[in-house]
Design a protein around this motif. Structure first.
Motif, mmCIF file in Angstrom:
data_model
loop_
_atom_site.group_PDB
_atom_site.id
_atom_site.type_symbol
_atom_site.label_atom_id
_atom_site.label_comp_id
_atom_site.label_asym_id
_atom_site.label_seq_id
_atom_site.Cartn_x
_atom_site.Cartn_y
_atom_site.Cartn_z
ATOM 1 N N UNK A 159 0.830 -1.211 0.000
ATOM 2 C CA UNK A 159 0.000 0.000 0.000
ATOM 3 C C UNK A 159 0.860 1.255 0.000
ATOM 4 N N UNK A 160 1.925 1.219 0.788
ATOM 5 C CA UNK A 160 2.829 2.370 0.846
ATOM 6 C C UNK A 160 3.489 2.600 -0.508
ATOM 7 N N UNK A 161 3.884 1.488 -1.136
ATOM 8 C CA UNK A 161 4.521 1.601 -2.451
ATOM 9 C C UNK A 161 3.551 2.161 -3.477
ATOM 10 N N UNK A 162 2.277 1.728 -3.399
ATOM 11 C CA UNK A 162 1.266 2.240 -4.326
ATOM 12 C C UNK A 162 1.074 3.750 -4.147
ATOM 13 N N UNK A 163 1.036 4.179 -2.857
ATOM 14 C CA UNK A 163 0.877 5.606 -2.600
ATOM 15 C C UNK A 163 2.057 6.407 -3.128
ATOM 16 N N UNK A 164 3.269 5.892 -2.912
ATOM 17 C CA UNK A 164 4.473 6.568 -3.414
ATOM 18 C C UNK A 164 4.461 6.644 -4.934
ATOM 19 N N UNK A 165 4.030 5.531 -5.555
ATOM 20 C CA UNK A 165 3.963 5.503 -7.012
ATOM 21 C C UNK A 165 2.951 6.526 -7.545
ATOM 22 N N UNK A 166 1.796 6.644 -6.845
ATOM 23 C CA UNK A 166 0.792 7.628 -7.259
ATOM 24 C C UNK A 166 1.328 9.044 -7.164
ATOM 25 N N UNK A 167 2.026 9.338 -6.060
ATOM 26 C CA UNK A 167 2.610 10.670 -5.902
ATOM 27 C C UNK A 167 3.642 10.952 -6.998
ATOM 28 N N UNK A 168 4.446 9.940 -7.296
ATOM 29 C CA UNK A 168 5.469 10.114 -8.340
ATOM 30 C C UNK A 168 4.817 10.400 -9.688
ATOM 31 N N UNK A 169 3.708 9.690 -9.971
ATOM 32 C CA UNK A 169 3.005 9.919 -11.237
ATOM 33 C C UNK A 169 2.453 11.343 -11.313
ATOM 34 N N UNK A 170 1.872 11.838 -10.168
ATOM 35 C CA UNK A 170 1.338 13.206 -10.149
ATOM 36 C C UNK A 170 2.440 14.232 -10.390
ATOM 37 N N UNK A 171 3.571 14.033 -9.722
ATOM 38 C CA UNK A 171 4.683 14.970 -9.898
ATOM 39 C C UNK A 171 5.193 14.928 -11.334
ATOM 40 N N UNK A 172 5.294 13.725 -11.860
ATOM 41 C CA UNK A 172 5.776 13.582 -13.245
ATOM 42 C C UNK A 172 4.828 14.250 -14.222
ATOM 43 N N UNK A 173 3.510 14.089 -13.975
ATOM 44 C CA UNK A 173 2.512 14.711 -14.844
ATOM 45 C C UNK A 173 2.633 16.226 -14.806
ATOM 46 N N UNK A 174 2.810 16.796 -13.583
ATOM 47 C CA UNK A 174 2.947 18.243 -13.456
ATOM 48 C C UNK A 174 4.200 18.755 -14.149
ATOM 49 N N UNK A 175 5.304 18.040 -13.972
ATOM 50 C CA UNK A 175 6.562 18.448 -14.605
ATOM 51 C C UNK A 175 6.441 18.377 -16.118
ATOM 52 N N UNK A 176 5.770 17.322 -16.605
ATOM 53 C CA UNK A 176 5.601 17.165 -18.055
ATOM 54 C C UNK A 176 4.799 18.314 -18.649
ATOM 55 N N UNK A 177 3.705 18.705 -17.966
ATOM 56 C CA UNK A 177 2.881 19.816 -18.452
ATOM 57 C C UNK A 177 3.675 21.111 -18.492
ATOM 58 N N UNK A 178 4.455 21.366 -17.439
ATOM 59 C CA UNK A 178 5.264 22.590 -17.382
ATOM 60 C C UNK A 178 6.283 22.622 -18.508
ATOM 61 N N UNK A 179 6.927 21.492 -18.719
ATOM 62 C CA UNK A 179 7.940 21.408 -19.778
ATOM 63 C C UNK A 179 7.307 21.645 -21.146
ATOM 64 N N UNK A 180 6.119 21.063 -21.345
ATOM 65 C CA UNK A 180 5.422 21.236 -22.628
ATOM 66 C C UNK A 180 5.099 22.710 -22.872
ATOM 67 N N UNK A 181 4.627 23.408 -21.811
ATOM 68 C CA UNK A 181 4.284 24.822 -21.954
ATOM 69 C C UNK A 181 5.519 25.657 -22.280
ATOM 70 N N UNK A 182 6.636 25.342 -21.618
ATOM 71 C CA UNK A 182 7.863 26.092 -21.856
ATOM 72 C C UNK A 182 8.413 25.828 -23.253
ATOM 73 N N UNK A 183 8.264 24.645 -23.708
ATOM 74 C CA UNK A 183 8.817 24.277 -25.010
ATOM 75 C C UNK A 183 7.928 24.753 -26.155
ATOM 76 N N UNK A 184 6.624 24.893 -25.905
ATOM 77 C CA UNK A 184 5.670 25.229 -26.970
ATOM 78 C C UNK A 184 6.012 26.539 -27.649
ATOM 79 N N UNK A 185 6.345 27.600 -26.848
ATOM 80 C CA UNK A 185 6.657 28.916 -27.420
ATOM 81 C C UNK A 185 7.836 28.853 -28.385
ATOM 82 N N UNK A 186 9.007 28.363 -27.957
ATOM 83 C CA UNK A 186 10.149 28.263 -28.877
ATOM 84 C C UNK A 186 9.866 27.399 -30.101
#
Length: 280
Positions: A159-186
């Motif tokens: 259960x702990x591993x599942x929770x950690x994995x979920x948090x990692x996915x959320x962080x990765x999703x947020x980072x991916x969106x930010x990177x996409x926005x920054x890259x879109x302009x150039x």
């Protein structure tokens, strides 16, 4: 250290046991079998005349791995080595059950080799079997409790591993969106520049074609003018030649004519018709 005897000719069994950390030796004399914790023999029937409590492992018709595994199982039963941890899908409970069952069989075999009357033998076997069953029941319950604790701990870790994995996915999703926005302009700017460069290249290509066509037309015009000048030159030359010939020679068409020569070598041309009239 655990001492194991191996009957000839199973030297490979001895070497395998030595690799496992046991003190293994070849058995030269069967009477010395009692000095070892376990004995590997060709056939158990070879030692039927010897009454001993030493575990015997039969090697006939078995693989090297099967022989070594049974040797270790017998050593566990008699308490010479600790039981191995559960692995490969075999639980500690099933291993302990097997060990306890082997202990029952070993005890029964030892009792059968001891000279006793039938009734005494039955009573002893019954008593030993009952005690072993009770011990087995206690061991089984303890093993079940241990397995239950392991399952609870494993569940918590999962259960702990599942929770950690979920948090990692959320962080990765947020980072991916930010990177996409920054890259879109150039990226958009780069696409626009690329389009502009393509249009400029196409325009230069068209200008080059127009220049080539203008150059070809200019060349054709020059060739035309040159041809006109040459024609005028030829006309003037012909006119000049014609004018010159007209002033010096007069060409008269006489039709049929007679040519006569005089004494000085001159020639007189007279029309045939005129010549006839003169003669008349």
């Amino acid at each position: 250290m655990v001492k194991i005897a191996v009957e000839e000719p199973f030297t490979s069994v001895k070497e395998a046991l030595q690799k496992r950390g046991y003190e293994a030796e070849m058995l030269d004399d069967k009477t010395e079998a009692m000095d070892y914790d376990c004995v590997v023999v060709r056939d158990k029937e070879d030692l039927t005349d010897f009454h001993m409590n030493v575990p015997l492992v039969e090697a006939k018709g078995r693989t090297l791995e099967e022989i070594v595994d049974e040797v270790e199982e017998r050593l566990v039963r008699i308490g010479k080595i600790p039981a191995p941890p559960s692995s490969g899908g075999i639980t500690g409970s099933s291993f302990l059950k097997g060990a306890a069952t082997g202990a029952i069989v070993g005890a029964a075999a030892g009792l059968l080799l001891t000279p006793k009357s039938g009734k005494e033998m039955q009573a002893v076997v019954k008593e030993k079997t009952s005690d072993t069953k009770e011990k087995l029941g206690g061991v089984t319950e303890k093993a079940k409790g241990t397995v239950g604790q392991v399952k609870e701990k494993t569940s918590g870790v999962t259960d702990k591993a599942k929770g950690t994995l979920g948090q990692a996915k959320e962080k990765t999703s947020g980072v991916t969106s930010t990177v996409k926005e920054k890259v879109k302009g150039p990226v958009d700017n780069l696409k626009a520049k690329r389009q502009e460069m393509q249009e400029t290249k196409e325009l230069k290509k068209q200008e080059k074609v127009v220049k080539q066509e203008a150059k070809a037309e200019e060349k054709a015009q020059k060739e035309h003018e040159k041809a006109e000048k040459q024609a005028e030159k030829e006309i003037k030359k012909a006119e000049k030649e014609a004018s010159k010939d007209k002033g010096s020679i007069e060409v008269v068409e006489l039709g049929d004519a007679d040519v006569t020569t005089n004494a000085s070598g001159g020639a007189t041309i007279v029309s045939t018709e005129a010549n006839k009239n003169n003669k008349k």
